[in-house]
Design an enzyme around this catalytic site. Structure first.
Site, PDB file in Angstrom:
ATOM      1  N   SER A  67       0.791  -1.231   0.000  1.00 31.44           N
ATOM      2  CA  SER A  67       0.000   0.000   0.000  1.00 31.44           C
ATOM      3  C   SER A  67       0.822   1.279   0.000  1.00 31.44           C
ATOM      4  O   SER A  67       0.241   2.371  -0.054  1.00 31.44           O
ATOM      5  CB  SER A  67      -0.964   0.013   1.193  1.00 31.44           C
ATOM      6  N   LYS A  70       0.041   3.730  -2.714  1.00 28.37           N
ATOM      7  CA  LYS A  70      -0.971   4.786  -2.617  1.00 28.37           C
ATOM      8  C   LYS A  70      -0.362   6.182  -2.511  1.00 28.37           C
ATOM      9  O   LYS A  70      -1.072   7.179  -2.699  1.00 28.37           O
ATOM     10  CB  LYS A  70      -1.902   4.503  -1.448  1.00 28.37           C
ATOM     11  N   SER A 122      -5.894   3.538   4.323  1.00 28.37           N
ATOM     12  CA  SER A 122      -5.334   2.733   3.235  1.00 28.37           C
ATOM     13  C   SER A 122      -6.438   2.009   2.469  1.00 28.37           C
ATOM     14  O   SER A 122      -6.317   0.833   2.124  1.00 28.37           O
ATOM     15  CB  SER A 122      -4.319   1.721   3.789  1.00 28.37           C
TER      16      SER A 122
END
Length: 278
Positions: A67, A70, A122
């Site tokens: 993640s 992101k 997230s």
């Protein structure tokens, strides 16, 4: 004879510790030595102003981004969409696996609120909804991600989706590349502020409420200073993090990947190599 071998060993170490390209001294750690056994597979502590690596443990080795992907997603959204524009959630965005906000098809959220969900919680569904709003489709957004990464100088990365979940296609990065991408994102005031929040509440246009709690545990630990950034985890990637810690008027960027003890690894690196007491 022993004196000769000592001289040779010193010369070899000097050659290893000096970058042939920049002449910059790199401090290295060996996991089987010292007071702490680092669990990260790769790590970097970097001063972006001086371009000095205070700690480099395989920072150019390919890893799964999870993640931390992101960060790049947020950067592209901030560069392409007004924060107050409303985004309508597609059915496709709701079908992405956890972790997510539980968005419903047809709901509308402001870009800023979906970004908060992306950065703090997230949320994978927020990542897809934002990607579609920017590029029209997730696939076209991924093309933008890889083009932007190259522009930044992250030449050893390839992204397959806007959230970092495992993909059938190639997906990899390096601690060095993610440090570059994160540093670029920090130039945006919204991103820099968003990564400091512990909690937030966001609302859909229709009035449905979502409670957000940051995944960044350093904001909740009893440390003397916070480390601001973005977490990541998948089974393949293990725990990872890219972020920064203020140091005087400057900052140090830290990136750790493939960790079993992410927070302890970060604390050790920051204290020992960044000389910051946490």
């Amino acid at each position: 004879m022993m004196k000769f071998f000592r001289v040779v060993l010193i010369a070899v170490l000097a050659a290893v510790l000096i970058s042939p390209e920049t002449g910059m001294a790199y401090r290295l750690v060996f996991r089987h030595r010292g007071p702490y056994h680092l669990t990260a597979n790769t790590a970097l502590l970097w001063d972006p102003v001086l371009n000095q690596r205070y700690f480099d443990f395989g920072a150019d080795r390919e890893v799964f981004p999870a993640s931390t992907t992101k960060v790049l997603t947020a950067l592209l959204v901030l560069e392409n969409l007004p924060l107050d524009r409303y985004v309508t959630v597609s059915q496709h965005a709701t079908q992405v696996p956890q972790t997510k906000l539980g968005l419903r098809a047809g709901e509308s959220y402001r870009v800023r609120d979906l970004l908060f969900g992306l950065i703090l919680k997230s949320a994978n569904d927020a990542a897809v909804a934002l990607a579609e709003a920017v590029a029209g489709s997730e696939g076209k957004f991924v093309e933008m991600m890889n083009a932007r990464a190259r522009q930044i100088g992250a030449m050893h990365s390839h992204f397959a989706n806007p959230h970092g979940l495992p993909s059938a296609g190639p997906q990899f990065t390096t601690a060095s590349d993610m440090a570059l991408i994160f540093t670029q994102a920090l130039k945006n005031d919204f991103f820099r502020q968003a990564i400091t929040y512990k909690y937030l509440v966001i609302y859909s246009r229709e009035g449905r409420r979502c409670f957000l709690k940051s995944h960044n545990r350093t904001l909740f630990l009893n440390w003397k200073r916070h480390v601001f950034g973005k977490t990541g985890y998948t089974i393949e990637a293990q725990s990872c993090f890219v972020g920064y810690i203020p140091k005087g008027n400057d900052m140090l960027i830290i990136a750790v990947y493939g960790c079993r003890r992410r927070w302890t690894d970060m604390k050790y690196i920051i204290e020992r190599y960044g000389h910051i007491n946490l």
